[in-house]
Design a protein around this motif. Structure first.
Motif, mmCIF file in Angstrom:
data_model
loop_
_atom_site.group_PDB
_atom_site.id
_atom_site.type_symbol
_atom_site.label_atom_id
_atom_site.label_comp_id
_atom_site.label_asym_id
_atom_site.label_seq_id
_atom_site.Cartn_x
_atom_site.Cartn_y
_atom_site.Cartn_z
ATOM 1 N N ARG A 105 6.169 8.433 1.502
ATOM 2 C CA ARG A 105 5.301 6.865 0.803
ATOM 3 C C ARG A 105 6.057 5.986 0.667
ATOM 4 O O ARG A 105 5.549 4.657 0.255
ATOM 5 N N ALA A 106 7.108 5.605 1.206
ATOM 6 C CA ALA A 106 8.238 4.975 1.062
ATOM 7 C C ALA A 106 8.824 4.197 2.784
ATOM 8 O O ALA A 106 8.708 4.186 3.661
ATOM 9 N N VAL A 107 8.520 2.654 2.731
ATOM 10 C CA VAL A 107 8.940 1.841 3.829
ATOM 11 C C VAL A 107 10.791 1.060 3.395
ATOM 12 O O VAL A 107 10.987 1.402 2.780
ATOM 13 N N VAL A 108 10.703 1.006 5.334
ATOM 14 C CA VAL A 108 12.172 0.905 4.944
ATOM 15 C C VAL A 108 12.730 0.257 5.930
ATOM 16 O O VAL A 108 11.750 -0.354 7.252
ATOM 17 N N VAL A 109 13.269 -1.073 5.630
ATOM 18 C CA VAL A 109 13.371 -2.608 5.999
ATOM 19 C C VAL A 109 14.613 -2.600 6.725
ATOM 20 O O VAL A 109 15.553 -2.802 5.493
ATOM 21 N N GLU A 110 14.563 -2.647 7.717
ATOM 22 C CA GLU A 110 16.184 -2.521 7.965
ATOM 23 C C GLU A 110 16.436 -3.874 9.220
ATOM 24 O O GLU A 110 15.220 -3.799 9.966
ATOM 25 N N ASP A 111 18.061 -4.553 9.522
ATOM 26 C CA ASP A 111 18.357 -4.952 10.914
ATOM 27 C C ASP A 111 18.756 -4.450 11.723
ATOM 28 O O ASP A 111 19.683 -4.936 13.040
ATOM 29 N N ALA A 112 19.779 -3.247 11.663
ATOM 30 C CA ALA A 112 20.623 -3.096 11.955
ATOM 31 C C ALA A 112 20.390 -1.325 13.093
ATOM 32 O O ALA A 112 19.229 -0.907 12.329
ATOM 33 N N LEU A 113 20.446 -1.038 13.683
ATOM 34 C CA LEU A 113 19.957 -0.466 15.166
ATOM 35 C C LEU A 113 20.212 1.305 14.170
ATOM 36 O O LEU A 113 19.604 2.146 14.169
ATOM 37 N N SER A 114 21.488 1.404 13.850
ATOM 38 C CA SER A 114 22.105 2.222 13.100
ATOM 39 C C SER A 114 21.088 2.921 12.161
ATOM 40 O O SER A 114 20.105 3.444 11.146
ATOM 41 N N GLY A 115 20.087 1.369 11.090
ATOM 42 C CA GLY A 115 19.830 1.476 9.851
ATOM 43 C C GLY A 115 18.048 2.134 10.483
ATOM 44 O O GLY A 115 17.130 2.761 9.340
ATOM 45 N N VAL A 116 17.560 2.104 11.517
ATOM 46 C CA VAL A 116 16.275 2.114 11.489
ATOM 47 C C VAL A 116 16.536 3.792 12.404
ATOM 48 O O VAL A 116 14.932 4.299 12.301
ATOM 49 N N ALA A 117 17.204 3.757 12.961
ATOM 50 C CA ALA A 117 17.531 4.894 13.485
ATOM 51 C C ALA A 117 17.522 6.437 12.298
ATOM 52 O O ALA A 117 16.636 7.214 12.402
ATOM 53 N N ALA A 118 17.957 5.400 11.177
ATOM 54 C CA ALA A 118 18.278 6.269 9.953
ATOM 55 C C ALA A 118 16.744 6.381 9.422
ATOM 56 O O ALA A 118 16.540 7.364 8.908
ATOM 57 N N GLY A 119 15.706 5.517 9.551
ATOM 58 C CA GLY A 119 14.540 5.140 8.400
ATOM 59 C C GLY A 119 13.508 6.322 9.726
ATOM 60 O O GLY A 119 12.437 7.152 9.325
ATOM 61 N N ARG A 120 14.078 6.597 10.688
ATOM 62 C CA ARG A 120 13.201 7.205 11.559
ATOM 63 C C ARG A 120 13.491 8.413 11.726
ATOM 64 O O ARG A 120 12.648 9.642 11.464
ATOM 65 N N ALA A 121 14.842 8.875 11.493
ATOM 66 C CA ALA A 121 15.158 10.107 11.378
ATOM 67 C C ALA A 121 14.923 11.283 9.837
ATOM 68 O O ALA A 121 14.353 12.315 9.926
ATOM 69 N N GLY A 122 14.695 9.981 8.674
ATOM 70 C CA GLY A 122 14.154 10.954 7.420
ATOM 71 C C GLY A 122 12.465 10.827 7.047
ATOM 72 O O GLY A 122 12.206 11.711 6.553
ATOM 73 N N SER B 125 0.483 -0.869 0.536
ATOM 74 C CA SER B 125 -0.202 0.110 -0.107
ATOM 75 C C SER B 125 1.032 1.640 -0.126
ATOM 76 O O SER B 125 0.245 2.701 0.022
ATOM 77 N N TYR B 126 2.032 0.877 0.320
ATOM 78 C CA TYR B 126 3.318 2.410 -0.300
ATOM 79 C C TYR B 126 3.262 2.110 -1.507
ATOM 80 O O TYR B 126 3.500 1.723 -2.233
ATOM 81 N N GLY B 127 4.351 3.313 -1.626
ATOM 82 C CA GLY B 127 4.874 4.390 -3.110
ATOM 83 C C GLY B 127 6.048 3.208 -3.195
ATOM 84 O O GLY B 127 6.513 2.740 -4.022
ATOM 85 N N ALA B 128 6.680 2.293 -2.450
ATOM 86 C CA ALA B 128 7.886 1.670 -2.014
ATOM 87 C C ALA B 128 8.833 1.553 -1.026
ATOM 88 O O ALA B 128 8.535 1.707 -0.070
ATOM 89 N N VAL B 129 9.219 0.623 -1.482
ATOM 90 C CA VAL B 129 10.162 -0.674 -0.022
ATOM 91 C C VAL B 129 11.318 -0.390 -0.154
ATOM 92 O O VAL B 129 12.147 -0.825 -1.510
ATOM 93 N N LEU B 130 11.833 -0.018 0.739
ATOM 94 C CA LEU B 130 13.961 0.382 0.341
ATOM 95 C C LEU B 130 14.294 -1.240 1.658
ATOM 96 O O LEU B 130 14.394 -0.940 2.840
ATOM 97 N N PHE B 131 15.303 -1.525 0.615
ATOM 98 C CA PHE B 131 15.646 -2.707 1.742
ATOM 99 C C PHE B 131 17.099 -3.062 2.495
ATOM 100 O O PHE B 131 18.119 -2.464 1.129
ATOM 101 N N ASP B 132 17.477 -2.716 3.188
ATOM 102 C CA ASP B 132 19.022 -2.765 3.481
ATOM 103 C C ASP B 132 19.352 -4.241 3.144
ATOM 104 O O ASP B 132 18.033 -5.613 2.946
#
Length: 251
Positions: free
Chosen positions: A199-216, A18-25
């Motif tokens: 409209r984009a989803v961030v998919v991450e397993d790293a603490l730094s990666g989910v922090a990047a998704g939240r910050a953005g 339902s989102y515009g794109a999914v961005l995977f680590d």
């Protein structure tokens, strides 16, 4: 799917499509190369610390706290800073036997390449299931990885052709993008797909990666718990946490 409110409505419960794109680590999200990276970092830092008097051994927790998800040289800087060890910066051309930030990073990369070449890599079945599901729904996808080895890993895993956009460590260097936990690389991938970050989803397993998704300010941040810990992923910015991406595919 693990959420704070499993009965919530809206895009989160409707599914990632339902989102515009999914961005995977990549490492630890699509492929278990995080394990290869962990072994390579452990070998490199263990050998390095043996020559540093009074230093406790390198541990798996060190990987999650200081290295996971970061560009290679940033990971070296972060870990050494945690131990109060200072080394010259060096240059990316430093050979692996030179004790500089870049030299140690290159030493780790040499270890990684040896393991990848000898053992290969298979993608997580649940991740492939989600990729198939999103492809069937026409959802644009990208890989956003701090690794300069992202393309060889994707090729070895048979996933390279699935992603029209790959923002890896090489692209980041070429464009001057800050590494995670900065959101710059994810924002660049969303822009390349012509999708707004909300409209984009961030998919991450790293603490730094989910922090990047939240910050953005991304529309949804999915944490994949491969060892960092579900609660720590939520604290770092994950909206939802799963143990396997197959959980995000509806029956």
């Amino acid at each position: 799917m693990t959420t704070g409110n499993p009965e919530s409505s809206g895009p989160e419960s409707d599914g990632l499509e339902s989102y515009g794109a999914v961005l995977f680590d990549l490492d630890g999200v699509l492929t278990p190369t995080a394990e290869v990276h962990m072994r390579a970092w452990a070998r490199m830092f263990t050998a390095f610390l043996e020559s540093s008097e009074g230093q406790p051994p390198y541990t798996e927790q060190d990987y999650f706290d200081y290295v996971d998800g970061k560009p290679r040289y940033d990971g070296v800087r972060s870990f050494l800073a945690s131990r109060g060890i200072e080394l010259p910066e060096g240059t990316p051309d430093d050979p692996p036997d030179v004790e500089t930030i870049c030299g140690l990073g290159n030493r780790k990369n040499a270890e990684f390449s040896r393991v990848l070449e000898s053992d290969g890599v298979q993608p997580y079945p649940g991740s492939v299931r989600l990729l198939d599901h999103l492809a069937a729904s026409g959802t644009p996808m990208a890989v956003v990885s701090s690794s300069r080895n992202a393309r060889p890993v994707l090729r070895a895993a048979g996933l390279l052709d699935r992603f029209p956009v790959i923002v890896d460590g090489n692209v980041s260097a070429e464009r001057g993008l800050a590494g995670k936990p900065s959101p710059d690389t994810f924002a660049a991938a969303a822009s390349d797909l012509d999708v707004s970050v909300d409209r984009a989803v961030v998919v991450e397993d790293a603490l730094s990666g989910v922090a990047a998704g939240r910050a953005g300010g991304f529309g949804l941040v999915v944490g994949v718990d491969r060892g960092a810990g579900a609660e720590r992923l939520r604290e770092s910015g994950a909206d939802i946490v799963v143990a396997d991406l197959g959980e995000l595919v509806g029956e």
